[in-house]
Design an enzyme around this catalytic site. Structure first.
Site, PDB file in Angstrom:
ATOM      1  N   LEU A   1       0.830  -1.198   0.000  1.00 24.74           N
ATOM      2  CA  LEU A   1       0.000   0.000   0.000  1.00 24.74           C
ATOM      3  C   LEU A   1       0.866   1.250   0.000  1.00 24.74           C
ATOM      4  O   LEU A   1       1.844   1.342   0.744  1.00 24.74           O
ATOM      5  CB  LEU A   1      -0.920   0.001   1.223  1.00 24.74           C
ATOM      6  CG  LEU A   1      -1.833  -1.221   1.361  1.00 24.74           C
ATOM      7  CD1 LEU A   1      -2.665  -1.123   2.624  1.00 24.74           C
ATOM      8  CD2 LEU A   1      -2.729  -1.367   0.132  1.00 24.74           C
ATOM      9  N   CYS A   2       0.477   2.190  -0.826  1.00 28.01           N
ATOM     10  CA  CYS A   2       1.205   3.462  -0.918  1.00 28.01           C
ATOM     11  C   CYS A   2       0.591   4.448   0.067  1.00 28.01           C
ATOM     12  O   CYS A   2      -0.442   5.059  -0.203  1.00 28.01           O
ATOM     13  CB  CYS A   2       1.120   4.001  -2.343  1.00 28.01           C
ATOM     14  SG  CYS A   2       1.922   5.607  -2.562  1.00 28.01           S
TER      15      CYS A   2
END
Length: 269
Positions: free
Chosen positions: A78-79
């Protein structure tokens, strides 16, 4: 550092969050987020991993959520500002609890980023009702609890439907046992996550939020719902409207082109 943080998070866990490091690797942490009230994730059991670099806390961990949620792509990095996508924005003062509180906050928001997916509240509630089933069965690939069977796992990798719940069972044995007891109590079919009919052949009429979501199905249409793998449901939930209806849109475009061409041809004559 991480050993001290484990002691702290055990003594004072944040609301709706538990976490621990792997027995074999202090840099590999496993967390459970319980969906908070008044959200589409309410009561859901969301399992994921944090993989810390050796130079933590001067660099952030990678963050994954394995359980299909309708919010994140399962087992995808996840960014986030607290993840390894943005090492320069990471604050060394942030602890494991800070990271997980931030993840919970982001999950319950509408902000999109790399690893996020679009889904309706109805779809997310349906997925929330299936989280315990998905975690303990690997999306239906393990149908019963087997005493004395030990898990054999390597690394964190991608944990998707089909692993038989091996990784979850290795890290959360007590929760795994509770999940199967819950499935038995509520007559959840371990093969597909749907509600089993009672002795009369009818679906259960009990009204808990989780069981009601299973009865409604992913579209809230009533009945037992479609037999769909948790990972597949998440992929369906993550597809945008345009992606889901691309063939219809293509047909409309072609039809419009044909109609327009005929109109122009008739006008030219």
């Amino acid at each position: 550092m991480l050993t001290r943080e484990y002691t702290a998070i055990q003594a004072n866990p944040p609301p709706y969050i538990i976490a621990h490091p792997s027995e074999t690797n202090i840099l590999e942490w496993h967390y459970i987020l319980t969906g908070p009230p008044a959200t589409p994730y309410e009561g859901g059991q969301y399992w994921g991993t944090l993989l810390f670099p050796p130079d933590y806390p001067f660099a952030p961990p990678s963050i994954r959520m394995h359980t299909p949620s309708g919010r994140f792509q399962p087992s995808t990095r996840l960014c986030l500002s607290i993840s390894d996508f943005h090492p320069k924005s990471f604050n060394p003062a942030w602890e494991v609890s800070t990271i997980l509180i931030g993840l919970m906050s982001f999950m319950t928001s509408d902000e999109m980023t790399t690893g996020s997916v679009h889904a309706s509240d109805t779809e997310r509630k349906w997925l929330a009702a299936r989280t315990r089933w998905w975690n303990s069965t690997g999306g239906g690939s393990r149908t019963e609890k087997k005493a004395g069977v030990s898990a054999s796992v390597k690394g964190i990798g991608a944990v998707k439907a089909g692993d038989g719940g091996v990784k979850f069972r290795a890290e959360w044995p007590e929760l795994d046992s509770e999940n199967f007891d819950w499935m038995k109590k509520h007559r959840i079919d371990a093969a597909n996550g749907n509600l089993k009919p009672d002795e009369t052949g009818k679906p259960s009429l009990e009204c808990s939020a989780e069981v009601s979501a299973l009865v409604r199905g992913p579209k809230g249409s009533g009945g037992l719902g479609a037999v769909r793998d948790g990972g597949q449901a998440a992929r369906e939930a993550g597809r945008g409207w345009v992606s889901r209806h691309k063939w219809k849109l293509a047909a409309i475009v072609v039809l419009a082109y044909v109609v327009l061409s005929r109109a122009v041809g008739e006008k030219a004559q």
